[in-house]
Scaffold this motif. Structure first.
Motif, short mmCIF file in Angstrom:
data_model
loop_
_atom_site.label_atom_id
_atom_site.label_comp_id
_atom_site.label_asym_id
_atom_site.label_seq_id
_atom_site.Cartn_x
_atom_site.Cartn_y
_atom_site.Cartn_z
N ASN A 23 -9.49 1.86 -2.80
CA ASN A 23 -8.68 1.70 -1.58
C ASN A 23 -7.33 1.04 -1.83
N TYR A 24 -6.75 1.31 -2.99
CA TYR A 24 -5.37 0.93 -3.28
C TYR A 24 -4.47 1.97 -2.63
N THR A 25 -3.62 1.55 -1.72
CA THR A 25 -2.80 2.53 -0.98
C THR A 25 -1.30 2.34 -1.17
N SER A 26 -0.85 1.08 -1.39
CA SER A 26 0.60 0.86 -1.41
C SER A 26 0.93 -0.50 -2.01
N HIS A 27 2.21 -0.65 -2.34
CA HIS A 27 2.79 -1.95 -2.65
C HIS A 27 3.66 -2.37 -1.47
N GLU A 28 3.61 -3.64 -1.12
CA GLU A 28 4.47 -4.11 -0.04
C GLU A 28 5.68 -4.83 -0.62
N ARG A 29 6.85 -4.30 -0.33
CA ARG A 29 8.10 -4.88 -0.82
C ARG A 29 8.53 -6.01 0.10
N GLU A 30 8.21 -7.21 -0.29
CA GLU A 30 8.65 -8.39 0.45
C GLU A 30 9.03 -9.44 -0.58
N LEU A 31 9.43 -10.61 -0.12
CA LEU A 31 10.01 -11.60 -1.00
C LEU A 31 9.15 -11.93 -2.21
N SER A 32 7.87 -12.25 -1.99
CA SER A 32 7.02 -12.67 -3.11
C SER A 32 6.85 -11.55 -4.12
N PHE A 33 6.70 -10.34 -3.67
CA PHE A 33 6.52 -9.18 -4.56
C PHE A 33 7.76 -8.97 -5.42
N ASP A 34 8.93 -8.99 -4.79
CA ASP A 34 10.15 -8.71 -5.54
C ASP A 34 10.51 -9.83 -6.51
N GLY A 66 6.59 -14.19 10.05
CA GLY A 66 5.53 -13.46 10.73
C GLY A 66 5.24 -12.12 10.13
N GLY A 67 5.80 -11.77 8.98
CA GLY A 67 5.52 -10.48 8.37
C GLY A 67 6.55 -9.46 8.73
N ALA A 68 6.28 -8.21 8.33
CA ALA A 68 7.30 -7.18 8.37
C ALA A 68 7.19 -6.24 9.55
N GLY A 69 6.19 -6.35 10.36
CA GLY A 69 6.10 -5.39 11.44
C GLY A 69 4.67 -5.21 11.88
N GLY A 70 4.36 -4.01 12.39
CA GLY A 70 3.04 -3.74 12.93
C GLY A 70 1.97 -3.73 11.86
N ALA A 71 0.74 -3.88 12.28
CA ALA A 71 -0.38 -3.89 11.34
C ALA A 71 -0.61 -2.49 10.80
N VAL A 72 -1.22 -2.41 9.63
CA VAL A 72 -1.52 -1.14 9.02
C VAL A 72 -2.76 -0.56 9.65
N GLY A 73 -2.76 0.72 9.89
CA GLY A 73 -3.96 1.38 10.38
C GLY A 73 -4.95 1.56 9.26
N ALA A 74 -6.18 1.97 9.61
CA ALA A 74 -7.23 2.09 8.61
C ALA A 74 -6.92 3.12 7.55
N GLY A 75 -5.98 4.04 7.83
CA GLY A 75 -5.62 5.06 6.87
C GLY A 75 -4.74 4.56 5.75
N GLY A 76 -4.16 3.35 5.82
CA GLY A 76 -3.37 2.86 4.72
C GLY A 76 -2.00 2.39 5.14
N ALA A 77 -0.95 2.94 4.48
CA ALA A 77 0.37 2.34 4.56
C ALA A 77 1.12 2.64 5.86
N SER A 84 5.68 0.61 -0.02
CA SER A 84 5.93 1.71 -0.94
C SER A 84 4.60 2.38 -1.22
N PRO A 85 4.30 3.51 -0.56
CA PRO A 85 2.99 4.15 -0.72
C PRO A 85 2.75 4.62 -2.15
N ILE A 86 1.48 4.62 -2.55
CA ILE A 86 1.06 5.11 -3.85
C ILE A 86 0.33 6.43 -3.65
N LYS A 87 0.70 7.42 -4.38
CA LYS A 87 0.08 8.74 -4.23
C LYS A 87 -1.40 8.67 -4.61
N GLN A 88 -2.22 9.34 -3.81
CA GLN A 88 -3.67 9.24 -4.00
C GLN A 88 -4.11 9.75 -5.37
#
Length: 399
Positions: A23-34, A66-77, A84-88
């Motif tokens: 269930n790896y779906t994406s990387h989130e580009r935010e301060l700590s990641f960059d 407070g984060g970057a926006g709305g919550a992620v749905g169960a489908g992923g990114a 940054s979505p990761i191809k399945q």
């Protein structure tokens, strides 16, 4: 399970935890990641702009308390800015390769343990100060440090990984029941003000957008300890530690006080941005695998007399070619991230014939294992594993 016992990187490996990419779906580009991936985002084949959320006063997404926006749905990114979505197909191939790593270790007589898989419905990490998309327990070496008979959960450096070690709870609990010590280092609040950006600010180049855009938070407390186990090179009773920021230094202060009289910590400064295990690995007493000879000059003086194995620069054709929207997270030296099964036997990426030949000339038995997408997921064999039982003890290799 045998009692927890892991003091070094090379003695006979008996038990190991191998990570999961489920269930790896994406990387989130935010301060700590960059900040964490700054060196490799800068030095990859492409430059990566930060992702800016529409209507967010042109600040990079995810930098707010407070984060970057709305919550992620169960489908992923989908539904969360800054991702940054990761191809399945990459995830599927990674999962296949991880199972190959686990099967190879079992064939060599090593007991393989696994973390709990990340549940598909668990898509977000949330604290009072921020929220971030969650990632599975893949690079296990990062958020845990095993020193002798003690498990230490280290303070995370990337927000998405804040609760990652909870997926290792069944493994840790079983070792604890067998007599191991189990410690959790202080957890950082991880607001924007918690991060020391000095390394990123002073390194050459930079992403096409600013790497930091700090916002104030009611939870600001200044720099906090943040640290990964992969910043450590374990040598019996001695531990060489890479320190590049005030966050790292605070964590090593804690480790020195906690392990006083049991281990000696040797700081090297800015050997890399954070992790040490694609710069230098100890393959056996007296032998180091290093990226280049200059690495040895930064190590504690006793290690400068050890034999150095310096492989050729990796060939471009050793790596898959990716599309412009695929995020590259490691340097081309990621395959130095090998795993020793004993003083003579080393797991090496099958895609690296130059490294394999170099190690064979040094009289190592090389076990080639397939690992295709290490540059997309930020780890090699050493990163993906946490060795919990080895034969070695608290020997003095540095004098």
């Amino acid at each position: 399970m045998a009692p927890l016992n892991s003091y070094d990187e090379w003695s006979r490996l008996r038990e190991v935890v191998v990570g999961s990419a489920e269930n790896y779906t994406s990387h989130e580009r935010e301060l700590s990641f960059d900040l964490f991936h700054h060196d490799n985002l800068v030095r990859s084949e492409w430059y990566y702009p930060r992702l800016t959320a529409p209507g967010s006063d042109d600040r990079p997404a995810g930098d707010g308390a407070g984060g970057a926006g709305g919550a992620v749905g169960a489908g992923g990114a989908v539904g969360r800015t800054g991702q940054s979505p990761i191809k399945q197909r990459y995830v599927d191939e990674l999962t296949e390769d991880i199972e190959g790593i686990a099967a190879t270790l079992r064939s060599l007589g090593v007991k393989v343990l696994r973390p709990l898989p990340l549940d598909k419905a668990t898509v977000e990490v949330r604290t009072p100060a921020w929220s971030a998309a969650v990632v599975p327990p893949l690079n296990l070496r990062d958020n845990t440090l095993v020193l002798g008979d003690e498990i230490v959960e280290t303070p995370p450096m990337i927000r998405s990984r804040y609760f990652e070690t909870q997926l290792l709870t069944p493994v840790f609990a079983e070792y604890f029941a067998s007599g191991a010590r189990w410690t959790v280092m202080p957890r950082p609040l991880m607001t924007d003000a918690s991060f020391d950006p000095s390394y990123a600010d002073s390194s050459a180049g930079g992403p096409t957008e600013p790497v930091r855009n700090p916002r104030s938070s009611p939870y600001d407390v200044g720099f906090e300890m943040m640290f990964d186990g992969a910043q450590c090179l374990r040598l019996g009773r001695d531990v060489v530690v890479n320190v590049s920021t005030a966050n790292h230094a605070l964590a090593v202060d804690w480790l020195e006080r906690h392990f006083e009289g049991r281990f000696r910590f040797h700081r090297v400064h800015r050997l890399s941005d954070s992790h040490i295990d694609s710069m230098v690995l100890a393959l056996r007493p007296g032998t180091l695998l290093v990226r280049n000879e200059q690495v040895a000059e930064l190590l504690p003086e006793p290690l400068r007399t050890w034999d150095l194995i310096v492989p050729p620069v990796p060939e471009v054709n050793n790596f898959p070619q990716y599309e412009d929207d695929d995020l590259i997270l490691t340097s081309k030296y990621i395959d130095l991230n090998v795993l020793s099964v004993d003083e003579e036997t080393v797991l090496v990426n099958a895609a690296c014939p130059e490294l394999i030949r170099t190690l064979e000339r040094a009289r190592f038995t090389v076990v080639p294992v397939v690992h295709r997408h290490r540059r997309l997921f930020g780890g090699g064999f050493h990163c993906f594993t946490l060795d919990t039982v080895r034969d070695g003890g608290p020997e003095d290799y540095l004098g």
